[in-house]
Design a protein around this motif. Structure first.
Motif, short mmCIF file in Angstrom:
data_model
loop_
_atom_site.label_atom_id
_atom_site.label_comp_id
_atom_site.label_asym_id
_atom_site.label_seq_id
_atom_site.Cartn_x
_atom_site.Cartn_y
_atom_site.Cartn_z
N TYR A 21 -0.35 64.81 -12.00
CA TYR A 21 -0.56 63.37 -12.07
C TYR A 21 0.76 62.72 -12.50
N ALA A 22 0.83 61.40 -12.40
CA ALA A 22 2.09 60.72 -12.70
C ALA A 22 1.91 59.61 -13.73
N ALA A 23 2.93 59.47 -14.58
CA ALA A 23 3.12 58.27 -15.40
C ALA A 23 4.42 57.64 -14.92
N ILE A 24 4.41 56.34 -14.70
CA ILE A 24 5.59 55.68 -14.12
C ILE A 24 5.96 54.45 -14.93
N GLY A 25 7.25 54.33 -15.23
CA GLY A 25 7.73 53.19 -15.99
C GLY A 25 9.25 53.15 -15.94
N TRP A 26 9.84 52.38 -16.85
CA TRP A 26 11.30 52.26 -16.87
C TRP A 26 11.81 52.58 -18.26
N HIS A 27 12.72 53.54 -18.33
CA HIS A 27 13.22 54.04 -19.60
C HIS A 27 14.07 52.98 -20.31
N PRO A 28 13.92 52.86 -21.65
CA PRO A 28 14.69 51.83 -22.36
C PRO A 28 16.21 52.01 -22.30
N VAL A 29 16.67 53.24 -22.22
CA VAL A 29 18.12 53.45 -22.13
C VAL A 29 18.69 52.75 -20.90
N ASP A 30 17.89 52.70 -19.82
CA ASP A 30 18.34 52.10 -18.56
C ASP A 30 17.75 50.72 -18.33
N ALA A 31 17.27 50.09 -19.39
CA ALA A 31 16.62 48.78 -19.24
C ALA A 31 17.54 47.76 -18.58
N ILE A 32 18.83 47.86 -18.83
CA ILE A 32 19.78 46.90 -18.28
C ILE A 32 19.81 46.95 -16.75
N GLY A 37 4.84 54.10 -18.11
CA GLY A 37 5.83 54.64 -19.03
C GLY A 37 6.48 55.89 -18.47
N GLU A 38 7.55 56.37 -19.05
CA GLU A 38 7.75 56.05 -20.43
C GLU A 38 8.59 54.79 -20.58
N THR A 39 8.16 53.98 -21.50
CA THR A 39 8.85 52.75 -21.85
C THR A 39 8.93 52.66 -23.37
N GLY A 40 9.66 51.71 -23.88
CA GLY A 40 9.79 51.59 -25.32
C GLY A 40 11.18 51.13 -25.71
N LEU A 41 11.69 51.71 -26.81
CA LEU A 41 13.00 51.33 -27.33
C LEU A 41 13.79 52.58 -27.69
N ASP A 42 15.10 52.53 -27.44
CA ASP A 42 15.99 53.64 -27.80
C ASP A 42 17.28 53.05 -28.35
N TYR A 43 17.44 53.14 -29.68
CA TYR A 43 18.62 52.59 -30.33
C TYR A 43 19.69 53.66 -30.57
N HIS A 44 19.42 54.88 -30.10
CA HIS A 44 20.41 55.96 -30.27
C HIS A 44 21.58 55.77 -29.31
N TRP A 45 21.26 55.49 -28.05
CA TRP A 45 22.29 55.25 -27.04
C TRP A 45 22.52 53.75 -26.93
N ASP A 46 23.72 53.36 -26.48
CA ASP A 46 24.06 51.94 -26.47
C ASP A 46 24.28 51.37 -25.07
N LYS A 47 23.67 52.01 -24.07
CA LYS A 47 23.87 51.51 -22.70
C LYS A 47 23.23 50.14 -22.51
N SER A 48 22.02 49.98 -23.03
CA SER A 48 21.28 48.73 -22.84
C SER A 48 21.16 47.98 -24.16
N PRO A 49 21.58 46.71 -24.20
CA PRO A 49 21.46 45.93 -25.44
C PRO A 49 20.01 45.87 -25.93
N LYS A 50 19.85 45.74 -27.23
CA LYS A 50 18.50 45.75 -27.81
C LYS A 50 17.63 44.63 -27.25
N ASP A 51 18.20 43.45 -27.05
CA ASP A 51 17.38 42.34 -26.56
C ASP A 51 16.88 42.59 -25.14
N VAL A 52 17.71 43.27 -24.34
CA VAL A 52 17.29 43.61 -22.97
C VAL A 52 16.18 44.67 -23.02
N GLN A 53 16.35 45.67 -23.87
CA GLN A 53 15.32 46.70 -24.03
C GLN A 53 13.99 46.06 -24.42
#
Length: 257
Positions: free
Chosen positions: A57-68, A91-107
């Motif tokens: 089965y599938a879960a589909i979403g957009w990862h926070p690291v690539d939110a930008i 999902g998986e969706t959410g927030l990831d503050y470890h990597w800095d590719k996508s700004p927090k507000d965009v995430q």
């Protein structure tokens, strides 16, 4: 029966031997698996796999690291795919503050949009949270994510955080390889203290490989190692862990047959 509720069989690490990996999982009594897609290529591959294998089965979403990189067109595409009978979560969706590719507000913006999407299609949400617990939980609360519920994937937080997610947000806790790590006190404490009816099993393969294979490629056939560790921590049988965690997965991911 065991279920791997979060696995990346769509990852390039399995390009050469996907058939053998899946067969080893089945041989280990891991009879159903949820393949998680988090961008265009991995979602496309996840959909191919669920068409090919009855028990995937599938879960589909957009990862926070690539939110930008996420556009409204991407989210519309995900919403359209969500009507597929074998898409069981957003999902998986959410927030990831470890990597800095996508700004927090965009995430945060993309996260909120996906919660709204999940509510429209009436599917549970798979949460990725790294170094962002307070913001992640606040957004889930503000956006009334409890309406559809979901899972805190690869949970690494405290017992108190787990209890808040369960009691206030209608989410359950998913444990993977780290619960088997010798020095991982927090996941072990969560496994001990959180009632089994709020726990699911996952590998997050090819990542987070459980002991004694840590450092090697993970795969869904290692789910029994996670079940054995939780059983030992709780002082119950592996069979009970398998039964209850699989029932939990069926209850949350209600589209799974």
């Amino acid at each position: 029966m065991l279920m791997d509720t979060h696995v990346h069989l769509n990852a390039e690490q399995y390009d050469e031997d996907i058939t053998e990996v899946i067969q080893r999982a089945l041989d280990a009594n891991v009879q159903k698996m949820i393949v998680v897609g988090f961008d265009r290529p991995t979602i496309t591959r996840a959909m191919e796999l669920v068409e090919e294998y009855e028990f995937l089965y599938a879960a589909i979403g957009w990862h926070p690291v690539d939110a930008i990189d996420c556009t409204d067109e991407d989210l519309q595409w995900i919403e359209t795919l969500a009507t597929h009978p074998k898409v069981v979560a957003i999902g998986e969706t959410g927030l990831d503050y470890h990597w800095d590719k996508s700004p927090k507000d965009v995430q945060k913006e993309i996260f909120r949009k996906q919660i709204a999407l999940a509510k429209r299609v009436k599917l549970p949400i798979v949460i990725h949270n790294r170094d962002a617990t307070e913001d992640c939980i606040s957004i889930l609360d503000e956006e009334n994510a409890k309406e559809v519920g979901g899972v805190m994937h690869s949970f690494s937080g405290s017992v108190e955080t787990a209890e808040f997610c369960i009691n206030k947000l209608n989410f359950i806790i998913s444990l993977g390889g780290p619960v088997t790590f010798k020095n991982a006190k927090t996941p072990k404490k969560v496994a001990e203290e959180i009632p089994l009816k709020y726990i699911m099993l996952e590998t997050d393969a090819p990542y987070l490989t459980p002991h004694p294979y840590r450092g090697k490629r993970n795969e869904p056939s290692y789910i029994p190692l996670i079940a054995e560790q939780i059983a030992a921590l709780k002082g119950i049988t592996v069979e009970e862990v398998a039964k209850i965690t699989t029932e939990n997965a069926h209850r949350l991911f209600y589209k799974i047959k």
